[in-house]
Write a protein that holds these residues in place. Structure first.
Motif, PDB file in Angstrom:
ATOM      1  N   GLN A 263     -69.427 109.072 -87.937  1.00 32.57           N
ATOM      2  CA  GLN A 263     -69.629 110.515 -87.853  1.00 32.57           C
ATOM      3  C   GLN A 263     -70.805 110.876 -86.942  1.00 32.57           C
ATOM      4  OE1 GLN A 263     -67.573 112.882 -89.146  1.00 32.57           O
ATOM      5  NE2 GLN A 263     -66.322 111.099 -89.613  1.00 32.57           N
ATOM      6  N   LEU A 264     -71.802 110.011 -86.838  1.00 25.72           N
ATOM      7  CA  LEU A 264     -72.971 110.298 -85.999  1.00 25.72           C
ATOM      8  C   LEU A 264     -72.778 109.891 -84.540  1.00 25.72           C
ATOM      9  CD1 LEU A 264     -75.941 109.309 -88.324  1.00 25.72           C
ATOM     10  CD2 LEU A 264     -75.193 111.590 -87.697  1.00 25.72           C
ATOM     11  N   MET A 265     -71.691 109.185 -84.227  1.00 26.70           N
ATOM     12  CA  MET A 265     -71.498 108.679 -82.872  1.00 26.70           C
ATOM     13  C   MET A 265     -71.458 109.776 -81.796  1.00 26.70           C
ATOM     14  SD  MET A 265     -71.665 105.765 -81.576  1.00 26.70           S
ATOM     15  CE  MET A 265     -71.462 104.758 -83.015  1.00 26.70           C
ATOM     16  N   PRO A 266     -70.753 110.907 -82.003  1.00 26.08           N
ATOM     17  CA  PRO A 266     -70.791 111.952 -80.958  1.00 26.08           C
ATOM     18  C   PRO A 266     -72.197 112.479 -80.702  1.00 26.08           C
ATOM     19  CG  PRO A 266     -69.012 112.375 -82.478  1.00 26.08           C
ATOM     20  CD  PRO A 266     -69.815 111.244 -83.054  1.00 26.08           C
ATOM     21  N   LEU A 267     -73.006 112.619 -81.750  1.00 25.39           N
ATOM     22  CA  LEU A 267     -74.384 113.075 -81.579  1.00 25.39           C
ATOM     23  C   LEU A 267     -75.188 112.092 -80.751  1.00 25.39           C
ATOM     24  CD1 LEU A 267     -76.592 115.134 -82.375  1.00 25.39           C
ATOM     25  CD2 LEU A 267     -77.024 113.698 -84.366  1.00 25.39           C
ATOM     26  N   MET A 268     -75.008 110.792 -81.017  1.00 24.16           N
ATOM     27  CA  MET A 268     -75.710 109.761 -80.250  1.00 24.16           C
ATOM     28  C   MET A 268     -75.293 109.803 -78.775  1.00 24.16           C
ATOM     29  SD  MET A 268     -77.676 108.166 -82.315  1.00 24.16           S
ATOM     30  CE  MET A 268     -77.904 107.812 -84.034  1.00 24.16           C
ATOM     31  N   MET A 269     -73.998 109.995 -78.518  1.00 24.38           N
ATOM     32  CA  MET A 269     -73.524 110.036 -77.134  1.00 24.38           C
ATOM     33  C   MET A 269     -74.095 111.250 -76.401  1.00 24.38           C
ATOM     34  SD  MET A 269     -71.966 107.293 -76.768  1.00 24.38           S
ATOM     35  CE  MET A 269     -71.216 107.492 -75.178  1.00 24.38           C
ATOM     36  N   GLN A 270     -74.153 112.405 -77.076  1.00 24.60           N
ATOM     37  CA  GLN A 270     -74.736 113.590 -76.442  1.00 24.60           C
ATOM     38  C   GLN A 270     -76.208 113.365 -76.141  1.00 24.60           C
ATOM     39  OE1 GLN A 270     -74.040 116.888 -79.022  1.00 24.60           O
ATOM     40  NE2 GLN A 270     -71.944 117.198 -78.306  1.00 24.60           N
ATOM     41  N   LEU A 271     -76.907 112.682 -77.035  1.00 25.29           N
ATOM     42  CA  LEU A 271     -78.325 112.392 -76.821  1.00 25.29           C
ATOM     43  C   LEU A 271     -78.509 111.489 -75.607  1.00 25.29           C
ATOM     44  CD1 LEU A 271     -81.091 112.897 -78.189  1.00 25.29           C
ATOM     45  CD2 LEU A 271     -80.753 110.745 -79.389  1.00 25.29           C
ATOM     46  N   LEU A 272     -77.674 110.442 -75.494  1.00 26.76           N
ATOM     47  CA  LEU A 272     -77.775 109.540 -74.350  1.00 26.76           C
ATOM     48  C   LEU A 272     -77.472 110.254 -73.039  1.00 26.76           C
ATOM     49  CD1 LEU A 272     -76.108 106.286 -75.734  1.00 26.76           C
ATOM     50  CD2 LEU A 272     -78.494 106.607 -75.090  1.00 26.76           C
ATOM     51  N   VAL A 273     -76.470 111.114 -73.015  1.00 25.18           N
ATOM     52  CA  VAL A 273     -76.133 111.865 -71.803  1.00 25.18           C
ATOM     53  C   VAL A 273     -77.267 112.816 -71.448  1.00 25.18           C
ATOM     54  CG1 VAL A 273     -74.546 113.584 -70.861  1.00 25.18           C
ATOM     55  CG2 VAL A 273     -73.649 111.623 -72.100  1.00 25.18           C
ATOM     56  N   GLY A 274     -77.867 113.438 -72.433  1.00 17.89           N
ATOM     57  CA  GLY A 274     -78.998 114.336 -72.176  1.00 17.89           C
ATOM     58  C   GLY A 274     -80.179 113.583 -71.597  1.00 17.89           C
ATOM     59  N   ILE A 275     -80.470 112.409 -72.101  1.00 17.56           N
ATOM     60  CA  ILE A 275     -81.578 111.603 -71.569  1.00 17.56           C
ATOM     61  C   ILE A 275     -81.268 111.166 -70.147  1.00 17.56           C
ATOM     62  CG2 ILE A 275     -82.777 109.397 -71.819  1.00 17.56           C
ATOM     63  CD1 ILE A 275     -82.509 109.763 -74.861  1.00 17.56           C
ATOM     64  N   GLU A 276     -80.024 110.790 -69.898  1.00 14.80           N
ATOM     65  CA  GLU A 276     -79.639 110.371 -68.549  1.00 14.80           C
ATOM     66  C   GLU A 276     -79.766 111.518 -67.554  1.00 14.80           C
ATOM     67  OE1 GLU A 276     -75.634 109.010 -66.138  1.00 14.80           O
ATOM     68  OE2 GLU A 276     -75.686 108.798 -68.320  1.00 14.80           O
ATOM     69  N   ASN A 277     -79.358 112.714 -67.972  1.00 16.31           N
ATOM     70  CA  ASN A 277     -79.466 113.874 -67.076  1.00 16.31           C
ATOM     71  C   ASN A 277     -80.920 114.252 -66.831  1.00 16.31           C
ATOM     72  OD1 ASN A 277     -76.710 114.058 -66.818  1.00 16.31           O
ATOM     73  ND2 ASN A 277     -76.491 115.570 -68.455  1.00 16.31           N
ATOM     74  N   THR A 278     -81.776 114.046 -67.794  1.00 14.72           N
ATOM     75  CA  THR A 278     -83.202 114.354 -67.626  1.00 14.72           C
ATOM     76  C   THR A 278     -83.862 113.371 -66.665  1.00 14.72           C
ATOM     77  OG1 THR A 278     -83.240 115.200 -69.884  1.00 14.72           O
ATOM     78  CG2 THR A 278     -85.359 114.702 -68.868  1.00 14.72           C
TER      79      THR A 278
END
Length: 42
Positions: free
Chosen positions: A25-40
């Protein structure tokens, strides 16, 4: 497992299943966090 009098094994199966469910259930949240860090960074 409770019905055939193996409480310890039943409890451990329930715990493993619940931990797996929470991780899934937490996997989509983790993926959004990783994409946000990559974009930053880039």
């Amino acid at each position: 497992m409770f019905m055939i009098n193996q409480k310890e094994k039943g409890i451990s199966l329930i715990q493993n299943a619940s931990i797996g469910y929470i991780l899934v259930q937490l996997m989509p949240l983790m993926m959004q966090l990783l994409v946000g860090i990559e974009n930053t960074v880039s």
